[in-house]
Design a protein around this motif. Structure first.
Motif, PDB file in Angstrom:
ATOM      1  N   GLU B  78      44.677 -15.808  65.584  1.00 55.86           N
ATOM      2  CA  GLU B  78      44.148 -14.621  65.132  1.00 55.86           C
ATOM      3  C   GLU B  78      44.768 -13.811  66.150  1.00 55.86           C
ATOM      4  O   GLU B  78      44.193 -13.424  67.328  1.00 55.86           O
ATOM      5  N   ASP B 138      49.401  -5.941  56.113  1.00 54.33           N
ATOM      6  CA  ASP B 138      48.192  -5.354  55.337  1.00 54.33           C
ATOM      7  C   ASP B 138      46.972  -5.328  56.059  1.00 54.33           C
ATOM      8  O   ASP B 138      46.441  -4.295  56.162  1.00 54.33           O
ATOM      9  N   LYS B 139      46.796  -6.249  56.678  1.00 52.88           N
ATOM     10  CA  LYS B 139      45.480  -6.566  57.477  1.00 52.88           C
ATOM     11  C   LYS B 139      45.519  -5.596  58.755  1.00 52.88           C
ATOM     12  O   LYS B 139      44.373  -4.738  58.891  1.00 52.88           O
ATOM     13  N   GLN B 142      44.593  -2.170  57.250  1.00 54.31           N
ATOM     14  CA  GLN B 142      43.052  -2.143  56.839  1.00 54.31           C
ATOM     15  C   GLN B 142      42.006  -1.950  58.056  1.00 54.31           C
ATOM     16  O   GLN B 142      41.351  -1.260  58.057  1.00 54.31           O
ATOM     17  N   GLU B 143      42.696  -2.416  59.387  1.00 51.29           N
ATOM     18  CA  GLU B 143      42.213  -2.439  60.425  1.00 51.29           C
ATOM     19  C   GLU B 143      42.321  -0.926  61.349  1.00 51.29           C
ATOM     20  O   GLU B 143      41.928  -0.672  62.257  1.00 51.29           O
TER      21      GLU B 143
END
Lengths: 220, 220
Positions: B78, B138-139, B142-143
DNA sequence: TTAAGACGTGAATAGAAATTCACAAGACGA
DNA sequence: TCGTCTTGTGAATTTCTATTCACGTCTTAA
């Protein structure tokens, strides 16, 4: 029937060559096919050109000439980096629409079929744009419009990489396929959007006014 | 002397194929030369593979397998977009050092020699990375870590374009030449610097916190 | 009008490389 | 040890195409 070749016919022959070279690459393109496509006999090709390779070079030269014309019409004014980029992208997109086979041939020429020609061709093709882009970026940096710690040469290189891939993605089979994997559409269906997004990307990449530089090395 | 082909020998043959295809492209590579390079006779190539094209496909498959291994070892954690990018760049630079002929072959495969194979190959080769990069971007969006108005597909596309050109610039003759025109040095002499500058470029491109969006469309 | 010279034609040549196949060498069971 | 089956060998075949050249057609200058 024997017609003396006119100036236009000679251009047509080059255009036929560009089309064939773009479709099949240097190695797989047949001189006989080129002649047939141009509506002349093979023999005459060898009257005007030493061999396949020099004919290929003549095609490339023609193509460079036309691209240079497009570019020099585009970047004359005193403009900001991004205005310049926008005009460039527009111009290249138009160029892709009008001369897709030129781009395809350009792509073929980067592959190993033209290995011996690489050094000279790269110099001839990239030399102009390299100086141009590096100059523009260097100027922007001196004016404090992009980050001070950017290396103009490498930033120009990245910039050109993006433009080059843009063109391949419009004209070359493999890259068109690849584009549609990323975007689920053909590039010509979203020209404006591509231009807009690429400008955003560049705008961000080039813009200097950041308060917080992202912390790359803080670990988990 | 006649030796049954071992598993390793078969891998060696593929490696010889990759090297030849990388050097000469699909069209100009001779099956006889591949056999000679691998130390076997031509005939046996045709016992194991239908024809040149399917042998080529087998070489590509092998190459994809190895790249996938490299990538999946790289992007497990991550991590932030930029940490991820940094690891990717490092991994690809290493991959270029260790398997330059794989990259060369990959480049050849994008050219027209492999026209009929394009659709399938593009899907197979780009599919994984496309989803991967689009997902990561994309993540991040969104964050709120990259600009909200960015299109994830296109940004991933630009990102991959830069990585792909990085690899070509290290391994392929024409692009090496082009690189040295921009940077006046061979890419392997400035690996660290390239990585650092590309990260800066991406960092800027991806970073969201800008006060002033540059005014692209204000006219003269 | 005509004859020499210039230029285009395209069938023929030569070379390269993909693919085949008759043969040879090892493997293996009896 | 022998016979058969499997698998590799590489010379021969076939195909494709770059390049040549003997020829026909047009131009032009007298």
């Amino acid at each position: 029937m024997l017609r003396r070749l006119t100036e236009e016919k000679l251009e047509e022959i080059l255009e036929a060559g560009i089309a064939e070279f773009g479709e099949h690459g240097l190695a797989r393109t047949s001189m006989n096919k080129i002649a047939a496509r141009a509506g002349i006999s093979v023999g005459v090709l060898y009257k005007y050109y030493e061999d396949k390779e020099s004919f290929f070079l003549a095609c490339v030269k023609k193509s460079i000439r036309e691209l240079d014309r497009t570019l020099s019409e585009t970047i004359q004014k005193e403009e900001s980096l991004l205005q310049c980029a926008e005009r460039l992208i527009e111009a290249l997109q138009r160029h892709c629409r009008e001369h897709p086979s030129h781009i395809r041939m350009y792509h073929e020429l980067t592959s190993s079929g033209a290995a011996e020609l690489s050094p000279g061709l790269a110099q001839e093709i990239e030399g102009v744009t390299a100086r141009l882009y590096s100059g523009i970026i260097d100027k922007a940096r001196q004016e404090g419009r992009i980050r001070q710690d950017a290396d103009p040469g490498l930033f120009a290189f990245f910039f050109d990489n993006l433009l080059m891939m843009l063109q391949f993605s419009c004209c070359c089979d493999y890259y068109r396929e690849r584009f549609s994997i990323y975007c689920h559409a053909a590039p010509e269906e979203m020209e404006a959007q591509i231009r807009a997004e690429l400008l955003k990307f560049l705008e961000s990449a080039f813009t200097v006014d950041k308060e917080h530089i992202i912390h790359t090395n803080q670990g988990e």
